[in-house]
Design a protein around this motif. Sequence first.
Motif, short mmCIF file in Angstrom:
data_model
loop_
_atom_site.label_atom_id
_atom_site.label_comp_id
_atom_site.label_asym_id
_atom_site.label_seq_id
_atom_site.Cartn_x
_atom_site.Cartn_y
_atom_site.Cartn_z
N TRP A 56 0.85 -1.19 0.00
CA TRP A 56 0.00 0.00 0.00
C TRP A 56 0.88 1.24 0.00
CZ3 TRP A 56 -0.33 -4.24 3.17
CH2 TRP A 56 0.37 -4.19 4.36
N ASP A 57 1.37 1.58 -1.17
CA ASP A 57 2.24 2.76 -1.31
C ASP A 57 1.39 4.03 -1.32
OD1 ASP A 57 4.14 0.83 -1.62
OD2 ASP A 57 4.86 1.50 -3.57
N PHE A 58 1.90 5.06 -0.67
CA PHE A 58 1.19 6.34 -0.60
C PHE A 58 2.03 7.47 -1.19
CE2 PHE A 58 -0.74 3.89 2.90
CZ PHE A 58 -2.08 4.06 2.61
N SER A 59 1.35 8.52 -1.66
CA SER A 59 2.02 9.74 -2.10
C SER A 59 1.85 10.84 -1.05
CB SER A 59 1.44 10.21 -3.44
OG SER A 59 0.04 10.46 -3.32
N ALA A 60 0.85 10.68 -0.20
CA ALA A 60 0.56 11.59 0.91
C ALA A 60 -0.39 10.84 1.84
CB ALA A 60 -0.08 12.89 0.42
N LYS A 61 -0.69 11.41 2.95
CA LYS A 61 -1.57 10.74 3.90
C LYS A 61 -2.90 10.39 3.24
CE LYS A 61 -3.50 11.12 8.57
NZ LYS A 61 -3.62 11.97 9.79
N ASN A 62 -3.24 9.10 3.29
CA ASN A 62 -4.50 8.58 2.75
C ASN A 62 -4.65 8.72 1.24
OD1 ASN A 62 -5.34 7.90 5.39
ND2 ASN A 62 -6.14 9.96 5.72
N LYS A 63 -3.55 8.98 0.54
CA LYS A 63 -3.59 9.06 -0.92
C LYS A 63 -2.61 8.04 -1.50
CE LYS A 63 -4.92 13.95 -1.30
NZ LYS A 63 -4.55 15.28 -1.88
N ILE A 64 -3.11 7.12 -2.31
CA ILE A 64 -2.24 6.10 -2.85
C ILE A 64 -1.22 6.71 -3.82
CG2 ILE A 64 -3.93 4.26 -2.55
CD1 ILE A 64 -4.52 4.43 -5.56
N ALA A 65 -0.12 6.01 -3.99
CA ALA A 65 1.00 6.53 -4.78
C ALA A 65 0.63 6.79 -6.23
CB ALA A 65 2.17 5.55 -4.71
N PHE A 66 1.32 7.76 -6.83
CA PHE A 66 1.05 8.15 -8.21
C PHE A 66 1.34 7.02 -9.19
CE2 PHE A 66 2.56 12.27 -6.24
CZ PHE A 66 1.29 12.83 -6.12
N TRP A 67 2.35 6.17 -8.88
CA TRP A 67 2.78 5.19 -9.86
C TRP A 67 1.71 4.17 -10.19
CZ3 TRP A 67 3.05 -0.06 -9.07
CH2 TRP A 67 3.18 -0.54 -7.77
#
Length: 296
Positions: free
Chosen positions: A210-221
């Motif tokens: 579960w990669d994130f880009s910010a809190k509670n936002k999944i990663a862009f990739w």
Amino acid sequence: MLKKLVALSFIICVCNNLIGQSTYQFPKEYTVLNVEPAKTDSRIKEANTPHLVVYNPTAKQGKLLLFMPGTGGIALKGPKSLFSVAVYQGYHVINLSYINTPAVAQICRGNTLTKNSKCTSDFRTMRIYGDNNFSLIEDEAHDAIVNRLTKLLIYLAENDKKGNWGAYLENGKPKWSEIAVSGQSQGGGMAAFIAKRERVARVVDFSGGWDFSAKNKIAFWYTNESATPLDLWYGTYHVTEPMAKTIEETYLAMGIPKDHIYPFNLPVPEGKKGHSNGVRNIGYTDQWIELLGKGN
């Protein structure tokens, strides 16, 4: 239906010796090799526990299944019943030994993630390819997953002729079109990341992180364009996992067809975790066969 029942009967027979035994034994006709990474590349010092290699030399050669363990996973202790199913389905199997600690979720969080929203992508690029600058982990370029796989295939091609390992190489590099990628947890995320960049034969992601880009936002990739056609993507998770909803969100973001997403729900043995149950529970043999498809 009859063919399916025969296959399942074979697998159940193969897996029965799990009961009451601490050490799983592959069917006697399978070739099983343990290869230390340092034997394939003398520069490798870290995570030098052996790769696990399994195939059936009497079967028609098919694709290679590259499996990557989760955080703290040891290749020799991998889900051997799952690998037996894969070999029965026609695959050569490699459970790769690689640096899997610290995990991406342990590094790309808090202030680190706030400063670099692409932290998880940078982390996985370094651990898989070793061709970028990412100072938060100590992996060297030669420690990268792709280098380890490449050097292992070259080693096997030279030392295990009957395995015809050169079929999975092209110009000294992995021939991704002949390789299905898979893994559990962190390893599942690595498989997905590779399949985004390389056109692989298939991808099977077991609870892939579960990669994130910010809190509670999944990663862009997760939303990057996929080099692997989406009909070749598969993902699983157990419904009791704390991060089950997030894992499903990442699968949908990657474009995995809904009927290729498997929410496992068999009871989890006491003291065990749903997160790893999908690769360990032989009750999912039927689903494993569907997920893996025919390797040959």
